[in-house]
Design a protein around this motif. Structure first.
Motif, short mmCIF file in Angstrom:
data_model
loop_
_atom_site.label_atom_id
_atom_site.label_comp_id
_atom_site.label_asym_id
_atom_site.label_seq_id
_atom_site.Cartn_x
_atom_site.Cartn_y
_atom_site.Cartn_z
N PHE A 1 0.81 -1.22 0.00
CA PHE A 1 0.00 0.00 0.00
C PHE A 1 0.84 1.27 0.00
N GLN A 2 2.03 1.21 0.59
CA GLN A 2 2.88 2.40 0.64
C GLN A 2 3.28 2.88 -0.75
N TYR A 3 3.29 1.96 -1.72
CA TYR A 3 3.72 2.32 -3.07
C TYR A 3 2.67 3.12 -3.83
N MET A 4 1.49 3.27 -3.24
CA MET A 4 0.44 4.05 -3.88
C MET A 4 0.48 5.53 -3.50
N ALA A 5 1.23 5.88 -2.46
CA ALA A 5 1.30 7.28 -2.05
C ALA A 5 2.63 7.64 -1.41
N TYR A 6 3.00 6.92 -0.36
CA TYR A 6 4.18 7.28 0.44
C TYR A 6 5.48 7.17 -0.35
N PHE A 7 5.71 6.02 -0.97
CA PHE A 7 7.01 5.74 -1.58
C PHE A 7 7.40 6.73 -2.68
N PRO A 8 6.55 6.99 -3.68
CA PRO A 8 6.96 7.96 -4.71
C PRO A 8 7.28 9.34 -4.13
N ALA A 9 6.54 9.75 -3.10
CA ALA A 9 6.76 11.07 -2.51
C ALA A 9 8.14 11.18 -1.87
N VAL A 10 8.52 10.16 -1.08
CA VAL A 10 9.82 10.23 -0.40
C VAL A 10 10.97 10.00 -1.39
N VAL A 11 10.70 9.31 -2.50
CA VAL A 11 11.72 9.18 -3.54
C VAL A 11 12.03 10.55 -4.13
#
Length: 287
Positions: free
Chosen positions: A233-243
Motif C-alpha cells: 500500500f505504501q507504493y500508492m502514495a508514500y514511496f513515490p513522494a519520499v523518492v
C-alpha cells in the motif's frame, strides 16, 4: 425469436498476440477521446481538488506549532507540506475511482457476459481504459498542478538529480500498475458475494490511511511503521513522494523499486487468478 439461455463458464484466452495489442491500443484511443470530450469537467474538478490542500497546510502548521518541535518523524514543517503535495501526484497515478465497484456491478448484473461472447478480455479492456483515463487526467491537470507547485516552491529543496528523477518516474508507473490490479482484485470479490459495498468502503478507507496519503508512515510508532513499509500500500502514495524528496537512496531505493515491481506482478497474477476462478462459478442467462 428469443435466443436460448446460455451459461458462461470459460474465460477468453489472455491477450498476447500482435492482434490483441492492436485491439487494446484502439480501445485506449477510443477511451482517450471519450475522456477528452469533457475537458472542462476535468479542469474544474482538478481546481476544486486544490481546496483541501489549503486546509492541510493550515492544519499541519497548527500541529507543528502546538507540538513545539521543528521536526516530526524526520520531517520538518516545509518537508511535511512538500510530502503531502507530492502524495497528491502519487494518488493521481494509483487511485482507480469506481474500478472495484464497477467490476462487482458487472458480475452482479450479468453484464460481464459481454466480455465472454466478444473477443475482449475484461482486465485488458479495463487496463487500456484506465491508461487512457490517466493520460487525459494528467494532461488536463498538468498546468494547474504546475501553478500550485510553483506557488509552493518554497517548501521544496528543488528537483532531484537525474537518476533520482528517473526512479521517481518508475515508482509512479509502478504505482499505477499496483493500484489498478489491487482494486481489480478487490472487485473480483463480487464473484463470491452479492453485495460488496461495505467491503469496498472498508478496504478503500483503510488503504487511504496505510498508503501514507494522510500522513507519512514514519510518524507511526514501531513496529507499525516498518511493517507498513513492507506492504504494497505504501507504493500508492508514500514511496513515490519520499523518492522525490530524496529520503530513500542507493541500495534501499533499488530494494524498494524491486519490491514495488514484485507487488505489481503479484497483484496482476492475483487478479487474473481470481477472475478465472470466479468465472467457474459465474453464469448469465438470456440475450
Amino acid at each position: 425469436m428469443t435466443p436460448p439461455d446460455v451459461a458462461f463458464t470459460l474465460a477468453p484466452p489472455p491477450p498476447g498476440s500482435l492482434h490483441a495489442l492492436v485491439k487494446y491500443a484502439r480501445i485506449f484511443r477510443v477511451a482517450l477521446i471519450e475522456r477528452m470530450t469533457y475537458r472542462g469537467d476535468f479542469l474544474i474538478g482538478t481546481v476544486l481538488r486544490f481546496l483541501p490542500i489549503v486546509t492541510t497546510i493550515l492544519l499541519w502548521r497548527a500541529i507543528y506549532q502546538g507540538s513545539g518541535q521543528g521536526e516530526l518523524g524526520g520531517f520538518k514543517y516545509r518537508e511535511m507540506i512538500a510530502y503531502l503535495l507530492l502524495t497528491n501526484i502519487s494518488r493521481m497515478f494509483s487511485s482507480m475511482p469506481k474500478l472495484a465497484a464497477g467490476i462487482a456491478q458487472e458480475v452482479r448484473e450479468g453484464t460481464l457476459k459481454r466480455y465472454l461472447i466478444q473477443p475482449l478480455d475484461l482486465l485488458g479492456f479495463l487496463f487500456a481504459s484506465r491508461v487512457a483515463h490517466k493520460v487525459a487526467y494528467v494532461s488536463m491537470s498538468f498546468l494547474p498542478y504546475a501553478a500550485l507547485f510553483y506557488l509552493c516552491r518554497g517548501y521544496f529543496d528543488g528537483f532531484p538529480d537525474g537518476l533520482q528523477m528517473l526512479a521517481y518516474a518508475v515508482s509512479l508507473i509502478l504505482a499505477f500498475v499496483v493500484g489498478f490490479y489491487f482494486e481489480a482484485s478487490v472487485g473480483m470479490v463480487g464473484f463470491w458475494f452479492l453485495e460488496v459495498t461495505s467491503v469496498l468502503y472498508i478496504v478503500m478507507t483503510l488503504n487511504f490511511f496505510i498508503s501514507g496519503h494522510m500522513l507519512p508512515l514514519d510518524l507511526l510508532p514501531q513496529p507499525w511503521s516498518t511493517l507498513l513499509k513492507l506492504l504494497p500500500f505504501q507504493y500508492m502514495a508514500y514511496f513515490p513522494a519520499v523518492v522525490f524528496q530524496g529520503k530513500i537512496r542507493g541500495a534501499e531505493l533499488a530494494f524498494h523499486l524491486g519490491l514495488e515491481l514484485f507487488w505489481a506482478v503479484a497483484f496482476a497474477v492475483l487478479a487474473r487468478t481470481l477472475y478465472r476462478t470466479g468465472l467457474k462459478r459465474y453464469s448469465a442467462f438470456g440475450g
